[in-house]
Enzyme design. Structure first.
Site, PDB file in Angstrom:
ATOM      1  N   ARG A 213      53.996  39.590 -14.921  1.00 53.46           N
ATOM      2  CA  ARG A 213      54.594  39.932 -13.619  1.00 53.46           C
ATOM      3  C   ARG A 213      55.340  38.715 -13.079  1.00 53.46           C
ATOM      4  O   ARG A 213      54.717  37.671 -12.852  1.00 53.46           O
ATOM      5  CB  ARG A 213      53.525  40.331 -12.604  1.00 53.46           C
ATOM      6  CG  ARG A 213      52.615  41.474 -13.035  1.00 53.46           C
ATOM      7  CD  ARG A 213      53.214  42.825 -12.690  1.00 53.46           C
ATOM      8  NE  ARG A 213      52.455  43.887 -13.351  1.00 53.46           N
ATOM      9  CZ  ARG A 213      51.588  44.678 -12.733  1.00 53.46           C
ATOM     10  NH1 ARG A 213      51.378  44.547 -11.452  1.00 53.46           N
ATOM     11  NH2 ARG A 213      50.955  45.620 -13.417  1.00 53.46           N
ATOM     12  N   GLU A 215      56.051  37.616 -10.337  1.00 54.12           N
ATOM     13  CA  GLU A 215      55.788  37.578  -8.900  1.00 54.12           C
ATOM     14  C   GLU A 215      55.691  36.123  -8.487  1.00 54.12           C
ATOM     15  O   GLU A 215      54.804  35.412  -8.961  1.00 54.12           O
ATOM     16  CB  GLU A 215      54.457  38.268  -8.572  1.00 54.12           C
ATOM     17  CG  GLU A 215      54.526  39.765  -8.751  1.00 54.12           C
ATOM     18  CD  GLU A 215      53.155  40.433  -8.675  1.00 54.12           C
ATOM     19  OE1 GLU A 215      53.014  41.378  -7.900  1.00 54.12           O
ATOM     20  OE2 GLU A 215      52.240  40.023  -9.402  1.00 54.12           O
ATOM     21  N   ARG A 221      44.904  35.726  -6.064  1.00 54.70           N
ATOM     22  CA  ARG A 221      44.639  36.867  -6.946  1.00 54.70           C
ATOM     23  C   ARG A 221      45.845  37.332  -7.739  1.00 54.70           C
ATOM     24  O   ARG A 221      45.853  38.412  -8.287  1.00 54.70           O
ATOM     25  CB  ARG A 221      44.053  38.007  -6.124  1.00 54.70           C
ATOM     26  CG  ARG A 221      45.005  38.547  -5.096  1.00 54.70           C
ATOM     27  CD  ARG A 221      44.262  38.959  -3.838  1.00 54.70           C
ATOM     28  NE  ARG A 221      45.225  39.497  -2.892  1.00 54.70           N
ATOM     29  CZ  ARG A 221      45.367  40.791  -2.663  1.00 54.70           C
ATOM     30  NH1 ARG A 221      44.615  41.671  -3.246  1.00 54.70           N
ATOM     31  NH2 ARG A 221      46.269  41.195  -1.809  1.00 54.70           N
ATOM     32  N   HIS A 222      46.898  36.551  -7.730  1.00 54.80           N
ATOM     33  CA  HIS A 222      48.069  36.893  -8.526  1.00 54.80           C
ATOM     34  C   HIS A 222      48.351  35.806  -9.554  1.00 54.80           C
ATOM     35  O   HIS A 222      48.384  34.629  -9.220  1.00 54.80           O
ATOM     36  CB  HIS A 222      49.303  37.074  -7.646  1.00 54.80           C
ATOM     37  CG  HIS A 222      49.263  38.319  -6.821  1.00 54.80           C
ATOM     38  ND1 HIS A 222      48.821  38.330  -5.528  1.00 54.80           N
ATOM     39  CD2 HIS A 222      49.589  39.601  -7.132  1.00 54.80           C
ATOM     40  CE1 HIS A 222      48.876  39.574  -5.052  1.00 54.80           C
ATOM     41  NE2 HIS A 222      49.332  40.363  -6.018  1.00 54.80           N
ATOM     42  N   GLU A 362      41.851  44.714  -4.344  1.00 60.02           N
ATOM     43  CA  GLU A 362      42.211  45.826  -5.231  1.00 60.02           C
ATOM     44  C   GLU A 362      41.969  45.403  -6.681  1.00 60.02           C
ATOM     45  O   GLU A 362      42.420  44.349  -7.104  1.00 60.02           O
ATOM     46  CB  GLU A 362      43.692  46.162  -5.037  1.00 60.02           C
ATOM     47  CG  GLU A 362      44.157  47.250  -5.990  1.00 60.02           C
ATOM     48  CD  GLU A 362      45.666  47.236  -6.210  1.00 60.02           C
ATOM     49  OE1 GLU A 362      46.414  47.051  -5.241  1.00 60.02           O
ATOM     50  OE2 GLU A 362      46.085  47.418  -7.370  1.00 60.02           O
ATOM     51  N   SER A 365      44.739  50.416 -10.018  1.00 57.77           N
ATOM     52  CA  SER A 365      45.526  51.576  -9.588  1.00 57.77           C
ATOM     53  C   SER A 365      45.353  52.621 -10.664  1.00 57.77           C
ATOM     54  O   SER A 365      45.474  52.314 -11.855  1.00 57.77           O
ATOM     55  CB  SER A 365      47.005  51.230  -9.485  1.00 57.77           C
ATOM     56  OG  SER A 365      47.215  50.435  -8.363  1.00 57.77           O
ATOM     57  N   ARG A 412      40.869  39.552 -12.374  1.00 56.10           N
ATOM     58  CA  ARG A 412      40.392  39.778 -11.003  1.00 56.10           C
ATOM     59  C   ARG A 412      38.950  40.246 -11.007  1.00 56.10           C
ATOM     60  O   ARG A 412      38.150  39.866 -10.164  1.00 56.10           O
ATOM     61  CB  ARG A 412      41.244  40.836 -10.314  1.00 56.10           C
ATOM     62  CG  ARG A 412      42.455  40.278  -9.671  1.00 56.10           C
ATOM     63  CD  ARG A 412      43.030  41.263  -8.680  1.00 56.10           C
ATOM     64  NE  ARG A 412      44.417  40.935  -8.441  1.00 56.10           N
ATOM     65  CZ  ARG A 412      45.240  41.668  -7.735  1.00 56.10           C
ATOM     66  NH1 ARG A 412      44.824  42.799  -7.212  1.00 56.10           N
ATOM     67  NH2 ARG A 412      46.483  41.282  -7.558  1.00 56.10           N
TER      68      ARG A 412
HETATM   69  P1  ATP Z   1      48.725  43.989  -6.024  1.00 56.85           P
HETATM   70  O1  ATP Z   1      49.124  45.012  -4.990  1.00 56.85           O
HETATM   71  O2  ATP Z   1      47.378  43.389  -5.781  1.00 56.85           O
HETATM   72  O3  ATP Z   1      49.774  42.974  -6.303  1.00 56.85           O
HETATM   73  P2  ATP Z   1      49.600  45.914  -7.965  1.00 56.85           P
HETATM   74  O4  ATP Z   1      49.559  47.118  -7.110  1.00 56.85           O
HETATM   75  O5  ATP Z   1      50.887  45.259  -8.258  1.00 56.85           O
HETATM   76  O6  ATP Z   1      48.561  44.802  -7.380  1.00 56.85           O
HETATM   77  P3  ATP Z   1      49.078  47.324 -10.402  1.00 56.85           P
HETATM   78  O7  ATP Z   1      50.481  47.283 -10.816  1.00 56.85           O
HETATM   79  O8  ATP Z   1      48.505  48.577  -9.928  1.00 56.85           O
HETATM   80  O9  ATP Z   1      48.818  46.195  -9.308  1.00 56.85           O
HETATM   81  O10 ATP Z   1      48.177  46.689 -11.572  1.00 56.85           O
HETATM   82  C1  ATP Z   1      46.869  47.125 -11.903  1.00 56.85           C
HETATM   83  C2  ATP Z   1      45.830  46.055 -11.619  1.00 56.85           C
HETATM   84  O11 ATP Z   1      46.215  44.820 -12.214  1.00 56.85           O
HETATM   85  C3  ATP Z   1      45.648  45.697 -10.160  1.00 56.85           C
HETATM   86  O12 ATP Z   1      44.781  46.571  -9.531  1.00 56.85           O
HETATM   87  C4  ATP Z   1      45.069  44.319 -10.240  1.00 56.85           C
HETATM   88  O13 ATP Z   1      43.681  44.361 -10.537  1.00 56.85           O
HETATM   89  C5  ATP Z   1      45.768  43.730 -11.435  1.00 56.85           C
HETATM   90  N1  ATP Z   1      46.908  42.901 -11.043  1.00 56.85           N
HETATM   91  C6  ATP Z   1      48.102  43.310 -10.575  1.00 56.85           C
HETATM   92  N2  ATP Z   1      48.939  42.283 -10.398  1.00 56.85           N
HETATM   93  C7  ATP Z   1      48.258  41.176 -10.767  1.00 56.85           C
HETATM   94  C8  ATP Z   1      48.591  39.794 -10.848  1.00 56.85           C
HETATM   95  N3  ATP Z   1      49.809  39.343 -10.513  1.00 56.85           N
HETATM   96  N4  ATP Z   1      47.657  38.937 -11.310  1.00 56.85           N
HETATM   97  C9  ATP Z   1      46.432  39.382 -11.685  1.00 56.85           C
HETATM   98  N5  ATP Z   1      46.063  40.667 -11.629  1.00 56.85           N
HETATM   99  C10 ATP Z   1      46.958  41.560 -11.184  1.00 56.85           C
END
Ligand code: ATP
Length: 438
Positions: A213, A215, A221-222, A362, A365, A412
């Site tokens: 990602r 991001e 947590r990211h 979270e 999803s 996470r």
């Molecule tokens: P968030 O809203 O917390 O950024 P997301 O909605 O982008 O998460 P999803 O795309 O649904 O997350 O990804 C599924 C799962 O992967 C999330 O529930 C979370 O546990 C994990 N996750 C998502 N983005 C990250 C990240 N950048 N680093 C670590 N874990 C992540």
């Protein structure tokens, strides 16, 4: 050579063995040297009597050797109640040095005051710390428990490509990679390929693999690369089936961890592994907003309406504990506009998906996926997705069962399980906007 591990040395009492490990501590006394050796399973004492002439060479070697060097000894295993480490000691007849350690940049046994970034720069030393080594073993056990559950449920483990041609799946940013004379992207989830497996008739699949990602956020947590625990299964009636399966999966994983490490986690991480009971509480987003407002005077900011934010997740945990005596809470009825196009909507346009919150964050999803080609096409168009998802839409043209699934962020999960402060602590090797090394 069959390496004998510390945890098994007790099986060799009265015998001569070869043992190799790191030097943890040398206690050089007047008459004797105590050398504590360690491997990934524990520590053992090596005792060298100085008075014995045949030991002279070994005594000299140990006097000059640095902590964390690796040695290999030939030694007798002797029972000795006075020895704190397992009531036994090794009496060596020969020692050879496998590797000399230079002076360490920090004392990994005492990380108080050592900056996390310094620790990450030397992560291989950092994980020699007992607690950090435990984190790895516990995460492995968690994965083992979840994998075992899925194998028992007849899931097939798959491995999907991480180099992909098209960028669009959801709002998440993707990394571009130079791919010969064109661009490729790093997969932001195995979503499309898990579904391809379903369209291929595999019925139940999962993958534990890297997720990327782009991001640019520095939260606890990211990460820019993390490990996704993703699954998908067919012939479901509703996303409720997906939530049911996730409950069982997490119970299986946590049970395995508690069984093997429950006591250790209490002792080292000062936290309890709580095995949840089924069903986990489930709440509609609108109801949740109401509860959070009434109880904690929380108002969701306009830009987040139809979705959650970090503050709402924290308070949801509070609510889950206070009202349901649960650490987990499923949230359903998210706004379709806030969710990916492949999540199914019902006739009223209501989203057939959910998020799972654990201990204020979270972790998942999930959703029933849209398996009907025309509907999927419309959803994609609504989101302004075109060419990029064309290949994916093809999967649904030639028959595809109703299906659903979810993705859990494994890192996470580990962070929350052990009450760690961030993914920097939880991931084996952290990747973030400012960290690509080691
Ligand atoms: P968030 O809203 O917390 O950024 P997301 O909605 O982008 O998460 P999803 O795309 O649904 O997350 O990804 C599924 C799962 O992967 C999330 O529930 C979370 O546990 C994990 N996750 C998502 N983005 C990250 C990240 N950048 N680093 C670590 N874990 C992540």
């Amino acid at each position: 050579m069959n390496k004998i591990y510390v945890k098994d040395i007790k099986n060799y009492i009265g015998k001569e063995i070869e043992f190799s490990g790191f030097i943890d501590v040398v206690r050089d006394k007047k008459w004797v040297q105590f050398v504590i050796l360690k491997d990934s399973t524990g520590k053992v004492q090596l005792t060298i009597e100085k008075s014995e002439e045949k030991n002279n060479e070994m005594v000299e070697l140990i006097s000059s050797i640095s902590k964390d060097s690796v040695i290999k000894v030939k030694a007798n295993v002797i029972e000795n109640e006075a020895v704190k480490l397992g009531g036994l000691e090794l009496i060596p007849s020969n020692i050879i040095v496998i590797s000399h350690a230079e002076e360490l940049p920090f004392d990994y046994n005492n990380l108080d005051g050592v900056n996390i970034d310094t620790r990450l720069d030397y992560r291989w030393l950092d994980i020699r710390n007992e607690k950090n080594m435990l984190i790895r073993q516990i995460e492995s056990t968690l994965t083992e428990g979840m994998r075992e559950f899925l194998y028992k449920e007849n899931f097939t483990e798959i491995h999907t490509p991480k180099l992909i041609a098209a960028a669009s799946e959801s709002g998440s940013e993707v990394f571009e990679v130079k791919y010969f004379d064109r661009l490729a992207y790093l997969a932001q989830s195995p979503q499309f390929y898990k579904q391809m497996a379903i369209a291929g008739g595999l019925d139940k699949v999962f993958e534990v693999g890297p997720v990327f990602r782009a991001e640019n956020s520095n939260t606890n947590r990211h990460a820019t690369e993390f490990t996704g625990f993703d699954l998908e299964f067919a012939h479901i009636d509703s996303y409720e089936d997906v939530m049911d399966l996730e409950e069982d999966l997490l119970i299986a994983g946590l049970s395995k961890v508690k069984e093997r490490f429950g006591e250790k986690i209490k002792e080292v991480f000062n936290t309890e592994v709580i095995i949840p009971t089924k069903p986990f509480p489930r709440i509609k987003l609108s109801e949740l907003y109401k509860e959070l407002h009434e109880r904690y005077n929380f108002e969701i900011p306009t830009e987040d309406v139809g979705d959650m934010n970090a503050e709402a997740e924290k308070l949801t945990y509070k609510l889950a504990q206070e009202k349901y005596n649960s650490e987990f809470m499923f949230i359903v009825d998210y706004a379709a506009t806030k969710r990916p196009f492949y999540h199914m909507r019902d006739e009223q346009g209501k989203l057939q998906g959910y998020d799972l919150i654990w201990r204020g964050t979270e972790i998942t999803s999930g959703a029933q996926r849209e398996h009907r080609y025309e509907n999927l096409l419309n959803n994609a168009k609504e989101k302004g997705l075109g060419e990029d998802v064309k290949f994916y839409l093809q999967f649904f043209k030639y028959g595809c069962p109703a299906h659903g699934g979810f993705g859990i962020g494994l890192d996470r999960l580990t962070m929350l399980l052990l009450g760690l402060s961030s993914l920097k602590e939880a991931q084996f090797i952290f990747r973030g906007p400012n960290r690509l090394e080691p």
